[in-house]
Write an enzyme that holds these catalytic residues in place. Sequence first.
Site, PDB file in Angstrom:
ATOM      1  CB  ALA A  15      -0.939   0.003   1.204  1.00 28.82           C
ATOM      2  NE  ARG A  20      13.871   7.593   1.497  1.00 26.57           N
ATOM      3  CZ  ARG A  20      14.588   6.608   2.029  1.00 26.57           C
ATOM      4  NH1 ARG A  20      14.023   5.770   2.900  1.00 26.57           N
ATOM      5  NH2 ARG A  20      15.848   6.435   1.676  1.00 26.57           N
ATOM      6  CG  ASN A 224      12.164   2.086   1.589  1.00 24.52           C
ATOM      7  OD1 ASN A 224      10.984   1.756   1.572  1.00 24.52           O
ATOM      8  ND2 ASN A 224      13.077   1.415   2.276  1.00 24.52           N
ATOM      9  CG  ASN A 357      23.193  -8.979 -49.453  1.00 24.34           C
ATOM     10  OD1 ASN A 357      22.994  -7.902 -48.893  1.00 24.34           O
ATOM     11  ND2 ASN A 357      24.402  -9.504 -49.603  1.00 24.34           N
TER      12      ASN A 357
END
Length: 444
Positions: A15, A20, A224, A357
Site C-alpha cells: 500500500a 521518496r 525506498n 541480401n
Amino acid sequence: MTNIARHTTAIILAAGLGTRMKSRLPKALQRLGNRPMITHLIETAREVFDDVVVVVGPDMPELEKVVLPYRTIVQTDRLGTAHATNMAKDLFGDGDIAVLYADNPLITADTMRKLTAARQTGASLALLGMRPVNPGRYGRIVEEQGRVSRIVEFKDATEDERQITLCNAGVMCAGANDFRTWLAAVDNNNAQGEYYLTDVVAMAATQGRVQCVEAPESELAGVNSRSELAQAEATLQARLRAAAMEAGVTLVSPETTFLSTDTILEADVVVEPNVFFGPGVTVRSGALIRAFSHLEGCTVGEGSMIGPYARLRPGTVCAADTHVGNFVELKNVDLGRGAKANHLTYLGDASVGAETNVGAGTVTCNYDGYFKHRTIIGERNFIGSDSILVAPVTIGDDALIAAGSTITEDVPAEGLAFGRARQIVKPGRGLEIKQTLKAKKEQG
C-alpha cells in the site's frame, strides 16, 4: 506449490506510496529487470506458498491490475504495517501465513522455504533478520538469553539497542489464528503513532519460541528510494548474469550486459560488451550479439550475428544464420534463414525471404502518416543500396532491385526493377492527400 502439509498464504503489503521515489507510481510498481518489483515477489512466493493476497492502497488501479489474478485488499487508511496486515485477516485461512513486503522484491524462494521450515519445526513465530553493513534506521532484533524477545523500531530504540547489529527485515511467518489474536492486541503507542507489525514478536515470545532466520542483506534490503532501486537492480543483474553464464552463455563483459528477468539465452550464445536485452528476448544457441546492440521483444535464431550497434524491436524474428549489421533497425520483421541486412538499414513491418541480401541504406516505408503497411520480399533477392520500398509492395523470389531505386509497384519473381524517376512536383497535392487520409482514419 509447496510441499508443506498445512495450507500457507503469503500476505504481501503493497500500500506504500513511496514518497521518496518522487514518482506518480506506487512504490510496488517501480521496475526491476524490466518488470514491476511486486511481480518478482509474487512469482517467487508462488513457488513456496499455496496462496497470495496483496494489500494495496486506495486509488491504485494500476497495481491491482498488475497483481491479477491474485486477490487484493484495500487499506484505505495507512495506519501502519499491523493495520495493513489486519485488513487481510479474513483471507488468512486456517494454516500459516507469512507477511512479505513489496519493497523487498529480491527474497529468494530458498530463503522463504527456510522461513516456513523454521515455523514448521515448532517456532510460534519465525522471522527474517540480516546484518547490514550499515544498520542505519532498521528496527533491531532484541535477543535475551539467546532467544528473540522483541523488535524495537529505530525511533523507539535506546542508544544501547541501536548498537545491535541484527536487524529486522519485516518478514515473518506464524499460524493464522495466532496472527489474528496478536493483531487485535497491537496498539499505536509509539513515536510514529502507528500500529507496528513488529509488536507481535513480543507477544509470540510469551507463547513460545521465536526463531530468527538470517539471510544476506542483498536479499532483504528495502527499496525506498531511487538510489536503493539502483542497488537492487545491480543485485538482480548480478544474479541474472551468473545464471546465464552457468547455463553456458559467454558474457564478454558481464558488468556491461543488461538482462531482463525473462531474457532467454541458450548455451553457446556469445554477448559482447554493452548490450541491452529488453523484455521478451530469446537468443538461440550459437548466436553472436555484438557490442552496443539493443534487443527487445524479438527472437534471434541459431548461429545468427546481430550488431554491432543493431536494434531489434518487438515482433522481429530472425531465423537461423541471419546477419543484422551496424546501425540496422528491424521492427516487426521476419528475417528468413541466411538473410542479411548488414549496414545502415531500416526494415519495418516486413517479411524478408531466405538468403536475401538487403543493401546498405535500404528503407521500407511502412507508415504513411496514418496507417502501417507491409513489405513482402521473397527469397534469394538482392536489394541494392539506398533502395526505398514503399509499402504495401511485394517483391518475388530471385529478383534484383537496382541501387537507388524507389519501388512503389510489385516486382515479379526473377525481375529487375529500376525506380530512378525524375523529380516531379505537384503543388497542393501533398496537403490534399494528407486531408484525404485523415478523413479516412476519422471514418474508421
